[in-house]
Design an enzyme around this catalytic site. Sequence first.
Site, short mmCIF file in Angstrom:
data_model
loop_
_atom_site.label_atom_id
_atom_site.label_comp_id
_atom_site.label_asym_id
_atom_site.label_seq_id
_atom_site.Cartn_x
_atom_site.Cartn_y
_atom_site.Cartn_z
CG ASP A 57 38.05 53.00 26.92
OD1 ASP A 57 39.04 52.41 26.41
OD2 ASP A 57 37.02 53.27 26.27
CG ASP A 61 37.55 49.23 24.01
OD1 ASP A 61 37.55 49.92 25.07
OD2 ASP A 61 38.19 48.17 23.90
CG ASP A 65 42.57 50.61 27.72
OD1 ASP A 65 43.21 51.44 28.37
OD2 ASP A 65 41.83 50.92 26.75
CG ASP A 134 42.93 38.20 41.00
OD1 ASP A 134 42.79 37.10 41.56
OD2 ASP A 134 42.20 39.19 41.21
CG ASP A 236 39.86 33.92 42.21
OD1 ASP A 236 39.25 34.91 42.65
OD2 ASP A 236 39.31 32.98 41.63
CD GLU A 290 38.62 35.38 46.85
OE1 GLU A 290 38.86 34.34 46.23
OE2 GLU A 290 37.55 36.00 46.74
CG HIS A 357 36.44 42.03 42.25
ND1 HIS A 357 37.36 41.82 43.24
CD2 HIS A 357 36.21 40.82 41.69
CE1 HIS A 357 37.65 40.54 43.28
NE2 HIS A 357 36.97 39.90 42.35
CG ASP A 358 34.16 39.07 44.33
OD1 ASP A 358 33.88 39.16 43.12
OD2 ASP A 358 35.10 38.38 44.76
C1 BGC Z 1 36.62 36.30 42.70
C2 BGC Z 1 35.35 36.51 41.98
C3 BGC Z 1 35.16 35.38 41.00
C4 BGC Z 1 35.32 34.01 41.67
C5 BGC Z 1 35.57 32.96 40.67
C6 BGC Z 1 36.29 35.04 43.47
O1 BGC Z 1 36.74 34.85 44.62
O2 BGC Z 1 36.98 37.36 43.55
O3 BGC Z 1 35.24 37.74 41.35
O4 BGC Z 1 33.90 35.46 40.44
O5 BGC Z 1 36.41 34.00 42.54
O6 BGC Z 1 36.82 33.12 40.12
#
Ligand code: BGC
Length: 586
Positions: A57, A61, A65, A134, A236, A290, A357-358
């Site tokens: 950051d 905030d 960023d 992404d 994605d 993905e 991140h998932d």
């Molecule tokens: C992303 C997730 C997201 C989902 C909906 C996934 O494959 O990696 O973080 O919540 O798609 O967009």
Amino acid sequence: MFNKIKQLLPFFCYSFLLSFLFCINACNTKKENTKAIKNDWWKEAVVYQIYPRSFKDSDGDGVGDLKGIISKLDYVKSLGVDAVWLNPIYASPNDDNGYDISNYREIMKDFGTMKDFDLLLKEMHSRGIKLIMDLVVNHSSDEHEWFKQARSSRTNPYRNYYHWWPVEKGKPPYRWSFFDVNSDAWKFDSLTNSYYLHYFSRKQPDLNWENPKLRNEVYDIMKYWADKGIDGFRMDAFQFASKDTTWPELPKGYEKNVIKYYGLGPHLHEYIKEMNKEVLSKYDIMTVAEGAGSSPNEALDFVDPQRKELNIAYHFEGVDVGKNISEFGLEKYKAIYSRYDSVFAEKGWLSIFLANHDQPRMVNKFGNDAPEFREASSKMLTTFILSMRGTAFYYNGDELGMTNIKFNSITDYNDVATKNKYLEIQNKGGDTTAYIELQKLTSRDNGRTPFQWDTAANAGFTTGTPWLKVNSNYKYINVVTEIDDKNSPLNYFKQMIQLRKNNKELFVYGKYELIDKANPNVFAYSRTSAKEKILVLLNFNKEISRIVLPKGYSLGDELINNLQPLKLQGSDISLQPFQACIIKLK
Ligand code: BGC
């Protein structure tokens, strides 16, 4: 003279035949020596994934960023990575942290401005780092102008950008939703007396890919970013884009294989081919799919170069191991990788990753975060990711051995998936305490806590109040502390990257062969190039584990070892808990 030629003719014919056969043979031998897979930058790249909200950051905030990322690019460069994949940074109301986009050509206010983005890209490129964005186009935000228009009337020109079911047809055929509080993907909208479809949250309506107008809008968006000079897209949830709009009833047990019933819709590959023709073929950019079906052959269809679709398959079988790998079983796990590798041996390309991140932190899921094992298991997993065939995707913070935060209360969580599932369980009178216990192992927020830079307040991530709590172990798990410790996970990660880079033919392209497949604790494999062969030994267990060298294996120099020495008695090797070692074979 003529007679002479006549006499010599059989000899000429014979030697011609011989040289012809020799040529065929030589060509074949040459073919054998030529690897089927051609070299490409995106195959050799180590991709470092930055979760922008949590990285750095710059303005206090509490939210990471773009300026924060820019300020840390020298750190990123020092790791030795080649590319950065940024989670979505587009305008978004953040129902799903940027995966709900309200404007595909604007930067999220929390993250900065387009000027910041342009600078970020420039600064990355000047350091030789590529940028992968992404691309979230299975769905948009319900706050996107398209959706606002679409829901305003049944005759609006944007209506068909989304999927609708009018009430006069009764209730729509049930569709399951990943994040909905009732697990119901159809949401009633009183404005037009219709239901709209959302495979993810209610604020993420699914875009209608069957509509060519929508597809062209997406291609324009892709061109906008490609023209800016980005180097790739991570697609994605794209396997869900095409839908069977006859909405057949789902068979019993569909929830056990959602991808089978929700993924790979009837026109998916047709659309990807179109996207390739319209956009991808015109730029030198890479694409990552993905989710890629539910079998190696389905995954290959996305990335078989002859099909002209995408580049890298990012399948989930390697992370779909439930709570952790000890429960899943290493033999089964090894079989997954070996199966995929054999299908991709001659064509196509895979990604190798253990976290994103998932996911929870890789140390918790595949290693062990107890003080005596955390560092060793972190390094062992790093060895795995960077010694397998495929593009390595490495999640920020894993190079430090960051761990799950294991929140005790639902109020600490931010993730829409965790919060809505909790509500659903609560509404049905289920066991929310058990659910919170499970989240300590599985929640996505475990992997999203702020990056740990130093020992200052909030791990140096922010001077304000962080949007998600910082893990208290930042006092000893942080960049500054680890840079100074030559045995830290951070320094091991850098060494491993250099080893891979200096030996690409072996580490990136070399043939993979599993060794001792029934060994329940050790993942061992060889990698072979035209010139060399190495042995990789990984103990996935917290006990000392044994492996017997296959006949004919003779060990040469050790290339890396996270817990020296390697204990060897004849052909019997015993590995310390979570030991990892790569050795040349003579
Ligand atoms: C992303 C997730 C997201 C989902 C909906 C996934 O494959 O990696 O973080 O919540 O798609 O967009």
